[in-house]
Design a protein around this motif. Structure first.
Motif, mmCIF file in Angstrom:
data_model
loop_
_atom_site.group_PDB
_atom_site.id
_atom_site.type_symbol
_atom_site.label_atom_id
_atom_site.label_comp_id
_atom_site.label_asym_id
_atom_site.label_seq_id
_atom_site.Cartn_x
_atom_site.Cartn_y
_atom_site.Cartn_z
ATOM 1 N N LEU A 19 27.873 15.642 57.496
ATOM 2 C CA LEU A 19 28.367 14.318 57.859
ATOM 3 C C LEU A 19 29.812 14.138 57.404
ATOM 4 O O LEU A 19 30.629 13.537 58.105
ATOM 5 C CB LEU A 19 27.481 13.236 57.249
ATOM 6 N N THR A 20 30.137 14.675 56.230
ATOM 7 C CA THR A 20 31.502 14.571 55.723
ATOM 8 C C THR A 20 32.490 15.272 56.642
ATOM 9 O O THR A 20 33.511 14.707 57.050
ATOM 10 C CB THR A 20 31.596 15.183 54.314
ATOM 11 N N LEU A 28 38.353 8.934 58.783
ATOM 12 C CA LEU A 28 38.762 8.309 57.531
ATOM 13 C C LEU A 28 40.161 7.702 57.591
ATOM 14 O O LEU A 28 40.472 6.760 56.854
ATOM 15 C CB LEU A 28 38.671 9.328 56.396
ATOM 16 N N TYR A 29 41.006 8.212 58.483
ATOM 17 C CA TYR A 29 42.364 7.670 58.593
ATOM 18 C C TYR A 29 42.332 6.170 58.910
ATOM 19 O O TYR A 29 43.233 5.419 58.523
ATOM 20 C CB TYR A 29 43.159 8.432 59.660
ATOM 21 N N LYS A 30 41.293 5.728 59.610
ATOM 22 C CA LYS A 30 41.186 4.305 59.960
ATOM 23 C C LYS A 30 40.980 3.460 58.706
ATOM 24 O O LYS A 30 41.590 2.390 58.553
ATOM 25 C CB LYS A 30 40.033 4.085 60.933
ATOM 26 N N PHE A 31 40.108 3.938 57.811
ATOM 27 C CA PHE A 31 39.865 3.201 56.570
ATOM 28 C C PHE A 31 41.120 3.186 55.706
ATOM 29 O O PHE A 31 41.478 2.153 55.122
ATOM 30 C CB PHE A 31 38.704 3.831 55.802
ATOM 31 N N LEU A 32 41.806 4.320 55.624
ATOM 32 C CA LEU A 32 43.013 4.405 54.805
ATOM 33 C C LEU A 32 44.110 3.487 55.343
ATOM 34 O O LEU A 32 44.878 2.904 54.568
ATOM 35 C CB LEU A 32 43.512 5.848 54.746
ATOM 36 N N TRP A 206 33.381 -1.014 56.619
ATOM 37 C CA TRP A 206 34.014 -0.079 57.549
ATOM 38 C C TRP A 206 33.019 0.969 58.044
ATOM 39 O O TRP A 206 32.965 1.273 59.240
ATOM 40 C CB TRP A 206 35.198 0.603 56.855
ATOM 41 N N MET A 207 32.217 1.514 57.144
ATOM 42 C CA MET A 207 31.222 2.527 57.524
ATOM 43 C C MET A 207 30.257 1.992 58.567
ATOM 44 O O MET A 207 29.977 2.656 59.577
ATOM 45 C CB MET A 207 30.428 2.975 56.291
#
Length: 227
Positions: A19-20, A28-32, A206-207
Motif C-alpha cells: 500500500l505504501t 503523498l505530494y497532495k498531502f504535503l 486526507w487519507m
C-alpha cells in the motif's frame, strides 16, 4: 520520544509495504502541498507498530480491525482480482477467461500465510483443472505488479494496491471474479486520544478523501478490455 513542540509538527506513519509503494507514496505530494507545516515520515512494514515505544503516530493496518486498545476506523475493504498487461489480451493465445491461464505464466507473490495465493483464489472462485502452483515467484507484492505490467504473466493482486496501475492502464482486469479479501480490510489506527491531534486529524481526513476518490475511479473499470 519527541518533545511536545516537535510532536505538533511531525507525523510518522506506518503502512504495509504494498500500500505504501503503490497507493500512498504516489499520492503523498497532495498531502504535503496541503500541509507543508507537517514534517511527514513514512515507514513501510508488515509488522504492527507499537504506539507506546516506536514513535509511530498513525498505522494503516491490513487486519481484522480488532485493536481494542487503539483508536480504529475502517478505511477500506480490499479485493483479490487477476491483472495483466493489455498486451496479454492480444495475440495467438488471448486471455479471456480463467481457463486461458494455462497458456500464461502465473506470477506468484511468495509470502505463505500472509498473501492469498492463486490456489486460494481458484478455490474461492470455484475453478478447477488449472495448475495454480506453477509460475514466477516473487516475495514483494509491488515487484509482482511491475512484472505483470511488463507482460511477464498474470498476477493475483489487491485491487486498492493496484489502483494506480489500473488507472494508468498499465494493468487491466482480463476476467473475474473479484473476490473480497476474507477477514481483513484496511484500518486507520492510532493511540486513543491522539486522533484529535492536528497532524493526525489532517492526515486522517486526507487519507479518507483519497480513498473515496480511489473507489470512485475503480467503479467503472472495464473487464476484459484495454480501453
Amino acid at each position: 520520544r519527541l518533545d511536545r513542540g516537535k510532536q505538533d509538527r511531525v507525523l510518522v506513519v506506518s503502512s504495509t509495504p504494498g500500500l505504501t509503494a503503490k497507493w500512498l507514496v504516489p499520492r503523498l505530494y497532495k498531502f504535503l502541498a496541503l500541509h507543508p507545516e507537517i514534517e511527514t515520515r513514512i515507514t513501510a512494514s508488515v509488522a504492527y507498530a507499537n504506539f507506546a515505544t516506536d514513535d509511530i503516530d498513525v498505522g494503516i493496518r491490513l487486519s481484522s480491525g480488532v485493536h481494542s486498545d487503539l483508536y480504529v476506523e475502517k478505511l477500506s475493504d480490499e479485493w483479490l482480482l487477476p491483472l495483466c498487461s493489455p498486451r496479454l489480451l492480444e495475440g495467438e493465445h488471448t486471455l479471456k477467461t480463467a481457463h486461458d491461464l494455462k497458456h500464461f505464466t502465473l506470477i506468484q507473490v511468495d509470502l505463505p500465510g500472509v498473501v492469498p495465493t492463486w490456489t486460494d483464489w481458484m478455490e474461492m472462485a470455484g475453478l478447477d483443472g488449472i495448475d495454480s502452483t506453477r509460475g514466477l515467484r516473487l516475495n514483494v507484492a509491488d515487484h509482482a505488479l511491475d512484472a505483470a505490467s511488463e507482460g511477464v504473466g498474470v498476477v493475483l493482486a489487491y485491487k486498492i494496491v493496484a489502483a494506480r496501475d489500473i488507472a494508468l492502464k498499465r494493468l487491466v482486469v482480463p476476467f473475474g471474479p473479484e473476490i473480497p479479501l476474507p477477514g481483513r480490510a484496511y484500518y486507520f489506527v492510532c493511540a486513543k486520544g491522539q486522533e484529535k491531534r492536528a497532524p493526525i486529524k489532517a492526515f486522517r481526513d486526507w487519507m479518507f478523501s483519497e480513498m473515496q476518490e480511489t473507489h470512485a475511479a475503480l467503479q467503472d473499470v472495464p473487464v476484459g478490455s484495454a480501453r
